[in-house]
Motif scaffolding. Structure first.
Motif, mmCIF file in Angstrom:
data_model
loop_
_atom_site.group_PDB
_atom_site.id
_atom_site.type_symbol
_atom_site.label_atom_id
_atom_site.label_comp_id
_atom_site.label_asym_id
_atom_site.label_seq_id
_atom_site.Cartn_x
_atom_site.Cartn_y
_atom_site.Cartn_z
ATOM 1 N N THR A 93 29.878 52.369 75.194
ATOM 2 C CA THR A 93 31.210 53.026 75.999
ATOM 3 C C THR A 93 31.413 52.024 77.086
ATOM 4 O OG1 THR A 93 30.715 55.137 75.180
ATOM 5 C CG2 THR A 93 31.896 54.800 77.293
ATOM 6 N N VAL A 94 32.494 51.479 77.234
ATOM 7 C CA VAL A 94 32.961 50.821 78.448
ATOM 8 C C VAL A 94 33.413 51.588 79.293
ATOM 9 C CG1 VAL A 94 34.505 48.744 78.986
ATOM 10 C CG2 VAL A 94 33.637 48.885 76.790
ATOM 11 N N PHE A 95 33.261 51.455 80.961
ATOM 12 C CA PHE A 95 33.537 52.466 81.511
ATOM 13 C C PHE A 95 34.475 51.588 82.843
ATOM 14 C CE2 PHE A 95 29.232 51.138 82.685
ATOM 15 C CZ PHE A 95 29.359 50.924 84.141
ATOM 16 N N ALA A 96 34.023 50.469 83.119
ATOM 17 C CA ALA A 96 34.865 49.788 84.261
ATOM 18 C C ALA A 96 35.073 48.295 83.840
ATOM 19 C CB ALA A 96 34.071 50.026 85.484
ATOM 20 N N GLN A 97 35.577 47.498 84.696
ATOM 21 C CA GLN A 97 35.759 46.092 84.686
ATOM 22 C C GLN A 97 35.311 45.252 85.826
ATOM 23 O OE1 GLN A 97 39.710 45.026 83.188
ATOM 24 N NE2 GLN A 97 40.595 45.382 85.350
ATOM 25 N N LEU A 98 35.084 44.201 85.805
ATOM 26 C CA LEU A 98 34.776 43.249 86.860
ATOM 27 C C LEU A 98 35.811 41.915 86.843
ATOM 28 C CD1 LEU A 98 32.877 42.426 89.071
ATOM 29 C CD2 LEU A 98 31.517 41.289 87.587
ATOM 30 N N ASN A 99 36.513 41.809 85.546
ATOM 31 C CA ASN A 99 37.645 40.769 85.491
ATOM 32 C C ASN A 99 38.847 41.285 85.147
ATOM 33 O OD1 ASN A 99 35.282 37.943 84.925
ATOM 34 N ND2 ASN A 99 36.017 39.139 86.837
ATOM 35 N N HIS A 100 39.978 41.304 85.770
ATOM 36 C CA HIS A 100 41.417 41.804 85.144
ATOM 37 C C HIS A 100 41.925 40.929 84.295
ATOM 38 C CE1 HIS A 100 44.298 44.807 85.209
ATOM 39 N NE2 HIS A 100 45.078 44.164 86.041
ATOM 40 N N GLN A 101 41.547 39.379 84.298
ATOM 41 C CA GLN A 101 42.478 38.256 83.688
ATOM 42 C C GLN A 101 40.917 37.298 83.173
ATOM 43 O OE1 GLN A 101 45.014 37.084 86.991
ATOM 44 N NE2 GLN A 101 46.394 36.990 85.192
ATOM 45 N N PHE A 102 41.441 36.638 82.291
ATOM 46 C CA PHE A 102 40.664 35.547 81.701
ATOM 47 C C PHE A 102 40.347 34.168 82.774
ATOM 48 C CE2 PHE A 102 42.597 37.850 78.258
ATOM 49 C CZ PHE A 102 41.438 38.355 77.577
ATOM 50 N N PRO A 103 39.396 34.200 83.557
ATOM 51 C CA PRO A 103 39.270 32.910 84.623
ATOM 52 C C PRO A 103 38.774 31.743 83.648
ATOM 53 C CG PRO A 103 37.393 34.619 84.703
ATOM 54 C CD PRO A 103 38.353 35.210 83.754
ATOM 55 N N LYS A 104 39.390 31.145 82.849
ATOM 56 C CA LYS A 104 39.044 30.072 82.207
ATOM 57 C C LYS A 104 40.364 29.057 82.363
ATOM 58 C CE LYS A 104 35.733 31.879 79.675
ATOM 59 N NZ LYS A 104 34.533 31.684 79.765
ATOM 60 N N ALA A 105 39.936 27.852 82.038
ATOM 61 C CA ALA A 105 41.000 26.793 82.073
ATOM 62 C C ALA A 105 40.676 25.676 80.905
ATOM 63 C CB ALA A 105 40.585 25.884 83.593
ATOM 64 N N LEU A 106 41.864 25.285 80.640
ATOM 65 C CA LEU A 106 41.855 24.070 79.700
ATOM 66 C C LEU A 106 41.938 22.664 80.499
ATOM 67 C CD1 LEU A 106 42.199 23.494 76.584
ATOM 68 C CD2 LEU A 106 44.500 22.892 77.137
ATOM 69 N N VAL A 107 40.751 22.015 80.179
ATOM 70 C CA VAL A 107 40.520 20.530 80.820
ATOM 71 C C VAL A 107 40.918 19.469 79.825
ATOM 72 C CG1 VAL A 107 38.959 19.043 81.844
ATOM 73 C CG2 VAL A 107 38.928 21.527 82.535
ATOM 74 N N THR A 108 41.901 18.542 80.120
ATOM 75 C CA THR A 108 42.330 17.289 79.315
ATOM 76 C C THR A 108 41.923 16.027 79.996
ATOM 77 O OG1 THR A 108 44.484 17.572 80.413
ATOM 78 C CG2 THR A 108 44.116 18.607 78.415
ATOM 79 N N ARG A 109 41.815 15.063 79.106
ATOM 80 C CA ARG A 109 41.365 13.837 79.945
ATOM 81 C C ARG A 109 42.311 13.143 80.874
ATOM 82 N NH1 ARG A 109 37.030 12.237 77.444
ATOM 83 N NH2 ARG A 109 36.332 13.119 75.460
ATOM 84 N N GLU A 110 44.026 13.345 80.250
ATOM 85 C CA GLU A 110 44.820 12.848 81.207
ATOM 86 C C GLU A 110 45.518 13.848 82.037
ATOM 87 O OE1 GLU A 110 45.439 9.580 80.964
ATOM 88 O OE2 GLU A 110 43.847 9.529 79.224
ATOM 89 N N GLU A 111 45.758 13.479 83.168
ATOM 90 C CA GLU A 111 46.465 14.505 84.218
ATOM 91 C C GLU A 111 47.976 14.948 83.659
ATOM 92 O OE1 GLU A 111 47.053 15.088 88.956
ATOM 93 O OE2 GLU A 111 46.642 13.052 87.893
ATOM 94 N N GLN A 112 48.307 16.284 83.650
ATOM 95 C CA GLN A 112 49.197 16.825 83.360
ATOM 96 C C GLN A 112 50.434 16.337 83.982
ATOM 97 O OE1 GLN A 112 49.074 18.604 80.309
ATOM 98 N NE2 GLN A 112 51.219 19.055 79.971
ATOM 99 N N THR A 113 51.432 15.774 83.575
ATOM 100 C CA THR A 113 52.676 15.534 84.284
ATOM 101 C C THR A 113 53.816 16.292 83.867
ATOM 102 O OG1 THR A 113 53.281 13.839 82.696
ATOM 103 C CG2 THR A 113 51.851 12.955 84.646
ATOM 104 N N THR A 114 53.885 17.378 83.070
ATOM 105 C CA THR A 114 54.965 18.205 82.835
ATOM 106 C C THR A 114 54.440 19.568 82.688
ATOM 107 O OG1 THR A 114 54.604 17.656 80.182
ATOM 108 C CG2 THR A 114 56.257 16.508 81.496
ATOM 109 N N VAL A 115 55.364 20.609 82.488
ATOM 110 C CA VAL A 115 55.074 22.019 82.308
ATOM 111 C C VAL A 115 54.000 21.842 80.931
ATOM 112 C CG1 VAL A 115 55.329 24.131 82.034
ATOM 113 C CG2 VAL A 115 56.503 22.891 83.753
ATOM 114 N N PHE A 116 52.689 22.480 81.022
ATOM 115 C CA PHE A 116 51.707 22.410 79.948
ATOM 116 C C PHE A 116 52.496 23.387 78.751
ATOM 117 C CE2 PHE A 116 48.500 24.583 77.300
ATOM 118 C CZ PHE A 116 47.954 23.489 76.721
#
Length: 305
Positions: A75-98
């Protein structure tokens, strides 16, 4: 004074509100002592719940979702994270909207030794954007440190990481944060607290006290200047550069990750649908099948009182 034992699937920055609540004496203020540990391997949380060594587990809601309808009733009763605190890391810097379509034909490293959630949420968001995730090669089931080392040595085009590790790679110049999941992924109960269903009534008073204190800790961490949190960050992650920790903390503060202990119903249903699409659950359980809201409801009354 009552006691609550927690077994967690990790010891991460996204769990900071719990560590702060303990450090600031918020649990003690409610006549509760809390002992928390991180399990390695993470599946030890299930062993600890089964044996009674832990009263509560902290980890992804996908675990109770996968066990729904089985002999292991949770039974789940509460949360600690309301979103997914992840990131996508790439080799090249993003110069446009992903755009998720940028991953078509690419190889993405998806650490999975702690579970399949990093891969599943990524593939799910790709499908929601109309992108065929099967046209991306996902390498899975290895640990984050191993995949980071391999990525830095040339394997793959992108890697899915927790915010702290992503920030660390950014600081070292070995990768670039292309997109943060909290910015594009909406709401989702990333990390939740759950217990054995047969112990829910027995634990209820302690769970209410815990959740009320956690909610206070969450509000404090969300609003505090990062400089005030730095001693606690250094205490918990002494081997990580403080500048990296501070920058990571600031990123999470800007998101809705630490907004509330209350689990969002539609966000939970969406996450279960994504798991069903991946075949990780036989049938997507509904919010009411997984979550008992009685604890957060009572904790809010306690806080108001």
């Amino acid at each position: 004074m009552s006691h609550l034992a927690i077994s967690a699937t990790a010891h991460g920055l996204n769990y900071l509100p719990e560590y702060y609540a303990d450090h600031a004496g918020l649990f003690a203020d409610r006549d509760l002592t809390v002992h928390a540990k991180a399990c390695d391997p993470w599946t030890g949380v299930l062993d600890d719940l089964a044996s009674g060594a832990a009263d509560v587990a902290l980890g992804g809601i996908w675990v109770p979702g996968m066990y729904h309808g089985t002999s292991r009733e949770l039974t789940v009763f509460a949360q600690l994270n309301h979103q997914f605190p992840k990131a996508l890391v790439t080799r090249e810097e993003q110069t446009t909207v992903f755009e998720w379509s940028q991953l078509t034909g690419k190889t993405v490293l998806a650490p999975g030794i702690g579970g399949s959630a990093p891969y599943a949420i990524t593939a799910g968001m790709m499908r929601e954007a109309g992108v065929d995730s099967s046209e991306t090669v996902f390498l899975r089931d290895l640990s984050t440190p191993m995949f980071v080392e391999l990525f830095e040595d040339g394997l793959g085009d992108a890697i899915i990481l927790d915010i702290t590790t992503a920030q660390s790679m950014h600081d070292r110049g070995t990768g670039h944060i292309a997109v943060e999941y909290a910015e594009v992924g909406g709401l989702g109960p990333n990390s939740v607290y759950y217990c054995r269903t047969d112990r829910f009534e027995e634990l209820s008073d302690r769970l209410v006290a815990f959740t009320a204190a956690l909610s206070d800790g969450m509000a404090a961490v969300r609003q505090a200047p990062v400089t005030e949190l730095e001693p606690l960050l250094a205490e918990h992650w002494p081997s990580m550069p403080l500048a990296t920790l501070a920058a990571s903390c600031a990123r999470i503060q800007k998101s809705r990750t630490w907004d509330t202990v209350v689990i969002d119903g539609p966000a939970t249903d969406r996450w279960m649908r994504i798991l069903a699409e991946e075949g990780m659950v036989r049938t997507a359980p509904a919010f009411a099948d997984l979550v008992n809201t009685r604890i957060v409801d009572a904790a809010e009354l306690v806080a108001v009182g």
